[in-house]
Motif scaffolding. Structure first.
Motif, PDB file in Angstrom:
ATOM      1  N   GLY A  36      40.008  60.374  -3.788  1.00 10.33           N
ATOM      2  CA  GLY A  36      38.688  60.977  -3.927  1.00 10.33           C
ATOM      3  C   GLY A  36      38.166  60.922  -5.349  1.00 10.33           C
ATOM      4  N   LEU A  37      39.015  61.242  -6.330  1.00  7.22           N
ATOM      5  CA  LEU A  37      38.577  61.225  -7.731  1.00  7.22           C
ATOM      6  C   LEU A  37      38.327  59.804  -8.224  1.00  7.22           C
ATOM      7  N   LEU A  38      39.147  58.854  -7.781  1.00  5.34           N
ATOM      8  CA  LEU A  38      38.905  57.460  -8.163  1.00  5.34           C
ATOM      9  C   LEU A  38      37.585  56.962  -7.583  1.00  5.34           C
ATOM     10  N   LEU A  39      37.304  57.297  -6.332  1.00  4.78           N
ATOM     11  CA  LEU A  39      36.036  56.906  -5.716  1.00  4.78           C
ATOM     12  C   LEU A  39      34.859  57.582  -6.425  1.00  4.78           C
ATOM     13  N   PHE A  40      35.036  58.849  -6.763  1.00  9.90           N
ATOM     14  CA  PHE A  40      34.003  59.599  -7.471  1.00  9.90           C
ATOM     15  C   PHE A  40      33.686  58.954  -8.816  1.00  9.90           C
ATOM     16  N   TRP A  41      34.725  58.559  -9.550  1.00  4.91           N
ATOM     17  CA  TRP A  41      34.513  57.908 -10.844  1.00  4.91           C
ATOM     18  C   TRP A  41      33.860  56.531 -10.668  1.00  4.91           C
ATOM     19  N   TRP A  42      34.309  55.768  -9.684  1.00  2.98           N
ATOM     20  CA  TRP A  42      33.770  54.415  -9.482  1.00  2.98           C
ATOM     21  C   TRP A  42      32.290  54.462  -9.128  1.00  2.98           C
ATOM     22  N   LEU A  43      31.914  55.380  -8.240  1.00  2.46           N
ATOM     23  CA  LEU A  43      30.508  55.520  -7.883  1.00  2.46           C
ATOM     24  C   LEU A  43      29.679  56.015  -9.072  1.00  2.46           C
ATOM     25  N   SER A  44      30.274  56.904  -9.879  1.00  3.94           N
ATOM     26  CA  SER A  44      29.581  57.384 -11.083  1.00  3.94           C
ATOM     27  C   SER A  44      29.307  56.233 -12.037  1.00  3.94           C
ATOM     28  N   MET A  45      30.287  55.359 -12.198  1.00  4.58           N
ATOM     29  CA  MET A  45      30.117  54.209 -13.092  1.00  4.58           C
ATOM     30  C   MET A  45      29.034  53.265 -12.561  1.00  4.58           C
ATOM     31  N   LEU A  46      29.019  53.042 -11.254  1.00  4.87           N
ATOM     32  CA  LEU A  46      28.005  52.167 -10.681  1.00  4.87           C
ATOM     33  C   LEU A  46      26.597  52.734 -10.863  1.00  4.87           C
TER      34      LEU A  46
END
Length: 417
Positions: free
Chosen positions: A91-101
């Motif tokens: 969940g946190l990795l997905l959250f960070w990846w979407l934030s970066m995008l």
């Protein structure tokens, strides 16, 4: 004299010394000592991030995990099998990846890595209880060094102005102190291996409690009180020691309040309860964010405004370009009902795990840790290395460290007999 009042130089020398010690343990292939030292240094590393080596916590906690990957990969495999940690990580990795995008910046919400790595390091080091205890005592020493070192430079401990450089934040000292106050009293001091040293337990608790009070971090005060309340409710054997510690803290705090610095802290408390001031002033703007969050949620209730949108959305509704002050605000604003629901499912799972562990082994620290963290999430972002320690301790209430849990259960059963 060349080293006085030069925080950047001090941070550089501190990091160099730390890396030298860690390098020695790398050569010795001692992953437990490596992880123990990194965890014990977290309060100081958190202060240094504002001066030098901004991603130091991520780098060193990641280095600890790499040590395990190289020397004991089966433990990482076992950790990955723990569903709570695995889904939190995903969940946190997905959250960070979407934030970066969405923002175009890799730094947005990158601190979620600190939670992932910090919790993992706690679980890995806890395989040997003595190393976990040493890491926690190291955090006591780091927090004390941080607090007393900044004593001459600011009104509240944990922050100050050294020369022309402003460093620190009350929460950097307040949060680890809140955690360590609770752990020094939980389960008769077993987590710090001071179970048979009542005086030492009281001294550690007293030191951390006074630093907590003098930090002026009101969110940390509330978090510590919630953890102590959990001990009072769930841990009968700790109640007497808790009351003794509270009396000692009250006496020393009264003496502190009679000093000039104590009066400044008392003024900080009076600002919080002063009915003549607006609620926004009393809560450093947090109440404004809480007051507008229903409007923010109503605009995009299902998936929120998107990961990484916090500062921009807060600026629209509050007029201040600041990130959300609390974990719950951030999840509601950036991920809507989907992300907030997943967060509460995760926290609820850890609470249930803590309750089961308490019933099985009569240890309350994992439960107290997650309950304290849930209070923390109402006042700060909850995405940092110390938050990772809270979650890591809560994870120890499950089957993620089986040898540790079984040893605890045997100890508890012998005592009951």
């Amino acid at each position: 004299a060349d080293f006085v009042a030069k925080p950047l130089l001090g941070a550089q020398y501190t990091l160099a010394a730390l890396l030298a010690v860690l390098g020695y343990h790398v050569m010795r292939r001692d992953r437990f000592a490596f992880g123990c030292i990194v965890l014990g240094s977290l309060p100081v590393l958190a202060l240094m991030r504002g001066l030098f080596f901004y991603y130091g916590e991520v780098a060193l906690l990641g280095g600890t995990c790499l040590m395990w990957l190289a020397l004991s990969p089966e433990r990482l495999v076992h950790l990955w099998r723990d569903q709570a940690w695995r889904w939190m990580t995903v969940g946190l990795l997905l959250f960070w990846w979407l934030s970066m995008l969405m923002t175009g910046s890799y730094a947005t919400n990158l601190r979620g890595f600190e939670v992932i790595l910090g919790s993992a390091c706690i679980v890995l080091v806890a395989e040997r209880r003595s190393y976990l205890a040493t890491a926690l005592v190291g955090m006591v020493m780091s927090a004390a060094a941080l607090g007393f070192g900044l004593l001459p430079y600011g009104d509240g401990l944990g922050q100050g102005v050294v020369g022309e450089t402003s460093i620190g934040n009350p929460i950097l000292l307040g949060m680890p102190c809140a955690l360590l106050v609770v752990l020094s009293l939980a389960d008769s001091g077993r987590w710090m291996l001071v179970e048979r040293r009542l005086v030492l337990r009281i001294v550690m608790c007293l030191t951390m409690a006074e630093l907590l009070i003098l930090s002026g971090s009101r969110g940390s005060w509330v978090a510590a009180l919630s953890g102590l309340m959990a001990l009072m409710v769930f841990s009968r054997q700790d109640r007497k020691t808790l009351l003794v510690a509270l009396v000692c803290v009250a006496v020393v705090a009264t003496l502190w309040l009679s000093t000039g610095r104590g009066q400044k802290i008392a003024l900080q408390f009076e600002k919080t309860v002063d009915s003549d001031r607006t609620l926004a002033n009393r809560t450093s703007g947090r109440s404004v964010q809480w007051s507008v969050i229903p409007q923010v949620f109503a605009e995009s209730p299902i998936w929120g405004w998107g990961p990484g949108s916090g500062k921009d959305v807060a600026a629209i509704y509050t007029g201040r370009h600041l990130g959300w002050h609390a974990l719950y605000l951030q999840m509601i604003g950036e991920t809507g009902l989907i992300g907030t629901s997943l967060l509460f499912v995760f926290l609820g799972a850890l609470v249930l795990r803590g309750v089961r562990h308490w019933k099985r082994s009569n240890e309350v620290a994992p439960l107290a840790s997650i309950l304290t963290y849930m209070v923390v999430g109402a006042s700060v972002s909850g995405l940092d290395s110390i938050s990772g320690v809270f979650i890591g301790l809560a994870l120890l209430g499950g089957d993620v460290a089986p040898r540790l849990v079984l040893a605890q259960a045997r100890i508890a059963s012998r005592r009951a007999a």
